[in-house]
Design a protein around this motif. Structure first.
Motif, PDB file in Angstrom:
ATOM      1  N   ARG A 145       0.824  -1.214   0.000  1.00 27.45           N
ATOM      2  CA  ARG A 145       0.000   0.000   0.000  1.00 27.45           C
ATOM      3  C   ARG A 145       0.861   1.268   0.000  1.00 27.45           C
ATOM      4  N   TYR A 146       2.154   1.107  -0.145  1.00 25.19           N
ATOM      5  CA  TYR A 146       3.073   2.233  -0.074  1.00 25.19           C
ATOM      6  C   TYR A 146       3.177   2.942  -1.417  1.00 25.19           C
ATOM      7  N   HIS A 147       3.002   4.264  -1.390  1.00 21.86           N
ATOM      8  CA  HIS A 147       3.199   5.104  -2.570  1.00 21.86           C
ATOM      9  C   HIS A 147       4.591   5.726  -2.472  1.00 21.86           C
ATOM     10  N   LYS A 148       5.459   5.332  -3.377  1.00 20.42           N
ATOM     11  CA  LYS A 148       6.875   5.700  -3.275  1.00 20.42           C
ATOM     12  C   LYS A 148       7.098   7.203  -3.360  1.00 20.42           C
ATOM     13  N   GLU A 149       6.428   7.868  -4.294  1.00 15.02           N
ATOM     14  CA  GLU A 149       6.643   9.311  -4.460  1.00 15.02           C
ATOM     15  C   GLU A 149       6.085  10.094  -3.271  1.00 15.02           C
ATOM     16  N   ALA A 150       4.909   9.701  -2.813  1.00 14.19           N
ATOM     17  CA  ALA A 150       4.272  10.403  -1.688  1.00 14.19           C
ATOM     18  C   ALA A 150       4.857   9.982  -0.340  1.00 14.19           C
ATOM     19  N   LYS A 151       5.526   8.825  -0.312  1.00 14.10           N
ATOM     20  CA  LYS A 151       6.143   8.293   0.899  1.00 14.10           C
ATOM     21  C   LYS A 151       5.121   8.025   2.000  1.00 14.10           C
ATOM     22  N   LEU A 159      -5.792   0.764  -4.443  1.00 12.58           N
ATOM     23  CA  LEU A 159      -4.787   1.809  -4.677  1.00 12.58           C
ATOM     24  C   LEU A 159      -5.113   2.678  -5.882  1.00 12.58           C
ATOM     25  N   SER A 160      -5.961   2.195  -6.773  1.00 13.11           N
ATOM     26  CA  SER A 160      -6.338   2.977  -7.952  1.00 13.11           C
ATOM     27  C   SER A 160      -7.659   3.721  -7.768  1.00 13.11           C
ATOM     28  N   ASP A 161      -8.298   3.556  -6.622  1.00  7.26           N
ATOM     29  CA  ASP A 161      -9.575   4.229  -6.354  1.00  7.26           C
ATOM     30  C   ASP A 161      -9.338   5.734  -6.248  1.00  7.26           C
TER      31      ASP A 161
END
Length: 393
Positions: A145-151, A159-161
């Motif tokens: 569930r980790y978003h790399k850019e947003a950290k 995750l695409s919702d």
């Protein structure tokens, strides 16, 4: 962002509150009696998030709150050493292992809640190696569930919702210990780095300048830029939801415990001051949103139980020279005593423990009911005051 640290306005928290060991034992025996009465009905099922007419109706292991019951069983076992709790723990543990294997409703950051109180505790209390491996697998699921850019770890949903994408919430700080545990046990730093990155983003964007908190905050997952704060269960987007602030106090001190980074300890203190300065004068139990300090709005006993645990943990890690160290402990004890004297189900028909909790006031869900996390944290707070307890967090 630098947050403001208010002074504590209420002098009564400076006065040491005596806790009699016999009184504590009476309160713990009350909780144990409630747990014992529920052992059969909740052997294979679990209590729901909130009661209906003060009764928990058994349900399957599907909600984010399913682990608070097994967490209470571990506490009961540690306090008493009685095998009857182990019998139910073993059944419940299998349910959590199966839930992960079957991927049952795990599109949530609350994997941390679910598997810290079930499988991390299973390893820490019982030395169960299978529970440890399940906890590590749960951590693997959580970091997807980790978003790399947003950290950040996204709180809810696919995750695409578009409605949930890039949304972090203050509660997640309590989910991070699962990642710290996985890093320690595997030697793989990726879990630790993700947890720290998320905690730092929460500190930067969820915590406001005045040391109140947003419930939720959106990040752009493509650019990593901050977008805006929004509530889900608070009074308004700009108010301070009481349970969220309590999660923040406890959650940030836990990141200090696992990292040694003092900034998390400092933030926990600031959030604690904001919370304590907005308690009702008469009984020290918060309203459901900290915008309210008097009037007819509902209290939230569950938020009080959470912050009592957070304050007790916070006070453990401060030097003797800290002017507020004893005050935090005093405030926690006052809240525990107030909950015991005015908020338990001693004189009503209920299979819960704490009255006057609020799940979601805006959603009209679990308002002025028992909430299972309130029951758990109340028991944890009592255990913290009577024995040397090794956290499952």
């Amino acid at each position: 962002m630098k947050t403001i640290k208010e002074g504590i306005k209420q002098d009564k928290f400076k006065v040491k509150t005596h806790v009699d060991k016999n009184w504590l034992d009476i309160e713990i025996q009350f909780v144990l009696k409630k747990i014992d009465e529920n052992l059969e009905v909740f052997k294979e099922k679990v209590p729901p998030a909130a009661s209906k007419d003060l009764m928990y109706i058994p349900e399957g292991n599907t909600d984010w709150t399913a682990s608070f019951w097994i967490g209470m069983l571990y506490l009961a076992y540690e306090y008493t050493g009685e095998e009857k709790y182990l019998d139910v723990i073993k059944v419940q543990l299998e349910s959590f292992k199966n839930r992960l294997k079957e991927n049952i409703q795990l599109e949530t950051h609350d994997i941390g809640f679910l598997y810290s109180l079930s499988c991390v505790a299973g390893y820490e209390v019982l030395g169960d190696e299978t529970a440890k491996e399940t906890a590590i697998k749960a951590a693997d699921k959580l970091i997807t569930r980790y978003h790399k850019e947003a950290k950040i770890l996204q709180a809810w949903g696919d995750l695409s919702d578009p409605e949930q994408r890039g949304r972090m919430i203050i509660d997640c700080n309590m989910n991070l210990p699962l990642l710290y545990f996985a890093s320690k046990e595997t030697g793989d730093r990726k879990y630790y780095d993700i947890a720290v990155n998320h905690a730092e983003q929460a500190a930067k964007y969820i915590v406001r300048e005045d040391s109140s908190t947003y419930h939720t905050y959106y990040m752009d997952t493509e650019t990593g830029k901050p977008l805006y704060g929004k509530t889900a269960q608070g009074y308004t987007d700009q108010s301070c939801w009481a349970r969220g602030q309590a999660w923040g106090v406890y959650g940030f001190v836990l990141s200090y415990v696992h990292t040694g980074d003092r900034k998390f300890l400092d933030i926990s203190e600031r959030l604690a001051h904001y919370f304590l300065n907005r308690l009702p004068e008469e009984d020290d139990i918060c309203y459901w949103d900290l915008d309210f300090t008097e009037g007819n709005e509902e209290r939230d006993s569950s938020a009080a139980a959470i912050i009592a645990c957070g304050l007790l943990e916070l006070s453990k890690h401060l030097p003797v020279s800290n002017e507020y160290r004893e005050l935090y402990e005093n405030a926690a004890i006052k809240m525990i005593k107030s909950l015991a004297e005015n908020y338990t189900t001693k004189n009503v028909h209920s299979n819960g423990i704490l009255l006057h909790a609020v799940y979601s006031k805006p959603g009209d869900n679990g308002v002025d009911e028992c909430c299972i996390w309130g029951d758990y944290y109340y028991f944890e707070a009592l255990i913290r005051t009577v024995m040397s307890w090794k956290m499952y967090w």
